[in-house]
Scaffold this active site. Structure first.
Site, PDB file in Angstrom:
ATOM      1  N   THR A 398      16.392  15.757  79.615  1.00 52.04           N
ATOM      2  CA  THR A 398      15.454  16.625  80.295  1.00 52.04           C
ATOM      3  C   THR A 398      16.320  17.733  80.903  1.00 52.04           C
ATOM      4  OG1 THR A 398      14.081  14.731  80.654  1.00 52.04           O
ATOM      5  CG2 THR A 398      13.877  16.481  82.287  1.00 52.04           C
ATOM      6  N   THR A 416      10.895  18.953  79.898  1.00 54.31           N
ATOM      7  CA  THR A 416      11.541  18.078  78.925  1.00 54.31           C
ATOM      8  C   THR A 416      10.772  18.005  77.612  1.00 54.31           C
ATOM      9  OG1 THR A 416      12.429  15.819  78.659  1.00 54.31           O
ATOM     10  CG2 THR A 416      10.266  15.994  79.662  1.00 54.31           C
ATOM     11  N   ASN A 418      11.552  14.965  76.208  1.00 54.36           N
ATOM     12  CA  ASN A 418      11.925  13.547  76.272  1.00 54.36           C
ATOM     13  C   ASN A 418      13.340  13.335  75.731  1.00 54.36           C
ATOM     14  OD1 ASN A 418      11.641  10.944  77.081  1.00 54.36           O
ATOM     15  ND2 ASN A 418      10.500  10.262  75.312  1.00 54.36           N
ATOM     16  N   ASP A 440       6.701   7.669  76.596  1.00 53.15           N
ATOM     17  CA  ASP A 440       6.656   7.403  78.039  1.00 53.15           C
ATOM     18  C   ASP A 440       5.395   6.651  78.455  1.00 53.15           C
ATOM     19  OD1 ASP A 440       9.127   8.323  78.716  1.00 53.15           O
ATOM     20  OD2 ASP A 440       8.483  10.254  79.471  1.00 53.15           O
ATOM     21  N   SER A 469       5.813   9.824  84.105  1.00 51.74           N
ATOM     22  CA  SER A 469       7.127  10.463  84.072  1.00 51.74           C
ATOM     23  C   SER A 469       7.967   9.986  85.245  1.00 51.74           C
ATOM     24  CB  SER A 469       6.931  11.987  84.171  1.00 51.74           C
ATOM     25  OG  SER A 469       8.165  12.640  84.306  1.00 51.74           O
ATOM     26  N   SER A 470       9.258  10.244  85.167  1.00 50.75           N
ATOM     27  CA  SER A 470      10.139  10.036  86.319  1.00 50.75           C
ATOM     28  C   SER A 470      10.638  11.359  86.879  1.00 50.75           C
ATOM     29  CB  SER A 470      11.352   9.194  85.915  1.00 50.75           C
ATOM     30  OG  SER A 470      10.947   7.918  85.504  1.00 50.75           O
ATOM     31  N   GLY A 490      17.506  12.759  83.276  1.00 49.49           N
ATOM     32  CA  GLY A 490      18.105  11.426  83.289  1.00 49.49           C
ATOM     33  C   GLY A 490      17.127  10.280  83.158  1.00 49.49           C
ATOM     34  N   GLY A 491      15.893  10.523  82.717  1.00 51.19           N
ATOM     35  CA  GLY A 491      14.940   9.428  82.527  1.00 51.19           C
ATOM     36  C   GLY A 491      14.702   8.711  83.839  1.00 51.19           C
TER      37      GLY A 491
END
Ligand code: GLY
Length: 587
Positions: A398, A416, A418, A440, A469-470, A490-491
């Site tokens: 991202t 992003t 992903n 996701d 999402s994070s 960074g997910g």
């Protein structure tokens, strides 16, 4: 209900046409200056925060930083600069910069006015179903949600950036697109990171003729550092947006190319999905930490909620006294993180579709209840932790940028596709990569996604729903004043990366570059391990293991691009050295 950031002063605004001209001229001058100074600037930025009085831009790519700073210097505001940077990144950093994905933007006026969140996360197509990533026996078919045309949600970036500009900007969409179109049409000199990325992704991208033709040389090899890389199809796609606004993407030629791409390969996105896509204006989640106000992304991101939840749990511990990255501090952080990620697995999803107990998750009293279960000397095994009862990995690819203008207005933007290069699939004739954000969603409640994140019923696939999402674009305020602008890729690690920069600044009193550069840790409940970057002492690791933690050293986590605003208005930028193309520039 439009709210506007302080605009260009009237005498300048009346020269709107000359603003665009000045932006164009400034780009030419800046290109020359950048070529001469890039190396010197980068070396300085690695060790000290970059400072400025009038504007600051921190992004993961020098060319985006330069373009956005040029807009600020020419009289544009932070949103003008942010939209310009977003489109430039879509050209120069195809692994994460995008028009085929989505994201979130926080806009915080410099006068203390309400912070607004623009949600331009992708949506599931209308034909999506809860079991679309399972086989006939109910088993998850992992690659289907990652590397096929079914992996793509309806892209939101173009609509989101256009909406931000419409609500807060002073530039026209076509002026904000101009630098990106120029870079796509005339090309840019590729840095080593560009080549490395495409070499690593070669197997995945070579499968698709349009990706091969768009991103590689005629013999299939990656463009080499120092070579000029041009993207005529992407230039034409961006030009259609400049000419027709969002209709130049969601309707007409580009929409036709996307739909044909889907129809050739069994994808679901239709002309109606594209025409119906709308970004949303949301209220950010809000919390407090040691006298600071923390504003971050609300659902469909889990990020802001869990950053605030973890801060609430940690507020009771004397982290400054315990010391930065000491075993005691890391232990408390890990224990708090486990609890938050366990809750994430059950409660978080798109609030347009499911009830999320946000008030409970964000409350100090729930954090107090959770804190009672934390032992100072012993790690609780993840198996002993279940989601509580409040009243991604994804890719490391991202990308986030932070911008502050001369009026103190701040933008924190994370977007992003992903994975690095998303699904790897380029829309033939349109020159851009499609996201694989459908991964996701929980393909099946309880099953982990590509990066080990467990999702629940709340995050199952539903037509028109946004996948959890994070991403955590975050703005911290002190009173009415914007204080810290931050966020990261960074997910699932986005949450803990952003958290640690907040702690490094508030608890450990670091300057912004040190806060960004300091080694980071991460725990996400499952797998039950503390992940650490290099830079933790063997003593600390031993003390953590003595408490019962499993500690694993991992690659660099996140790439957090941050700005700190001093009481006297001084802007300090911290670019993350974990990305070789990151840069902070101010004036
Ligand atoms: N695709 C990663 C995230 O949105 O968290």
């Amino acid at each position: 209900m439009d709210r506007h950031l302080p605009r260009v002063p009237p005498e300048t605004a009346s020269r709107g046409r000359s603003l665009a001209t000045r932006v164009a001229l400034a780009f030419v001058l800046l290109a020359v200056a950048t070529a001469l100074n890039a190396q010197a600037i980068l070396e300085g930025e690695r060790h000290h925060p970059v400072t400025g009085r009038n504007g600051m831009v921190v992004t993961s790519h020098d060319l985006a930083t330069d373009a956005a700073l040029t807009v600020l210097k020419s009289g544009g505001n932070a949103v003008d600069a942010a939209v310009t940077a977003g489109f430039v990144l879509a050209v120069v950093q195809p692994r994460s910069g995008n028009i085929g994905g989505g994201g979130f933007m926080l806009v915080a006026p410099g006068d203390g006015g309400p912070v607004e969140a623009i949600d331009y996360r992708e949506k599931a197509p209308a034909a999506a179903t809860a079991t679309m990533f399972q086989d006939e026996n109910g088993n998850v078919v992992t690659n289907r949600s990652r590397f096929t045309h079914l992996a793509s949600g309806v892209p939101g970036t173009v609509a989101g950036l256009a909406l931000a500009l419409e609500r807060f900007g002073t530039l026209s969409l076509s002026d904000a697109l101009a630098p990106a179109i120029e870079l796509a049409r005339e090309g840019f000199v590729v840095p080593p990171r560009f080549t490395e990325g495409l070499e690593q992704a070669q197997e995945r991208l070579h499968r698709w003729p349009a990706s091969l033709a768009t991103f590689y040389r005629a013999d299939g090899s990656a463009w080499q550092p120092g070579e000029r890389f041009r993207q005529p199809d992407l230039a034409a796609t961006l030009q259609r947006i400049a000419n027709h606004g969002t209709a130049g993407f969601y309707q007409g030629e580009t929409a036709r190319l996307i739909v044909e791409e889907m129809q050739r390969h069994g994808g679901l996105i239709t002309a109606a999905d594209l025409a119906n896509y709308q970004p949303a204006v949301r209220k950010p989640v809000r919390g407090s930490y040691r006298g600071y106000e923390v504003l971050s992304m609300s659902p469909p991101s889990s990020g802001g909620t869990h950053i605030i939840q973890i801060l609430n749990i940690l507020e009771d511990y004397p982290l400054a006294e315990l010391g930065h990255n000491s075993a005691a501090t890391v232990h408390y952080m890990a224990e708090a993180m486990k609890l938050a990620y366990a809750d994430r697995s059950k409660f978080l999803g798109d609030t347009d579709f499911v009830e999320v107990p946000l008030d409970g998750l964000l409350s100090k009293s729930y954090a107090g209840e959770l804190r009672k279960g934390i032992d100072a000397d012993r790690a609780r095994p993840a198996s002993e932790i279940q989601p509580g009862a409040p009243g991604g990995y994804e890719s490391p690819e991202t990308t986030h940028y932070s911008i502050v203008d001369r009026w103190g207005n701040a933008v924190s933007n994370t977007y992003t596709i992903n994975f690095s290069y998303g699904s790897g699939i380029t829309v033939a004739g349109a020159g851009f990569l499609l996201n694989n954000e459908m991964d996701d969603f929980s393909a099946k409640p309880g099953e982990p996604n590509a990066f080990g994140l467990i999702g629940g019923e709340a995050n199952k696939v539903e037509p028109g729903k946004r996948m959890l999402s994070s991403m955590s674009p975050t703005i911290v305020r002190k009173g009415d004043r914007n204080f810290l602008v931050t966020g990261s890729p960074g997910g699932s690690r986005i949450i803990t990366t952003t958290l640690q920069v907040i702690l490094n600044v508030i608890d450990h009193n670091m300057n912004i570059q040190s806060a960004v550069s300091a080694p980071r840790m991460h725990h996400q409940w499952l797998p039950d391990a503390i992940f650490i970057e290099q830079g933790f002492s063997p003593d600390t690791i031993r003390l953590l293991e003595d408490r019962g933690h499993s500690v694993r050293t991992t690659n660099a986590m996140g790439a957090i691009q941050s700005i700190l605003i001093g009481e006297d208005g001084t802007l300090s930028g911290g670019a993350d050295p974990r990305r070789s193309t990151s840069s902070a520039r101010g004036y």
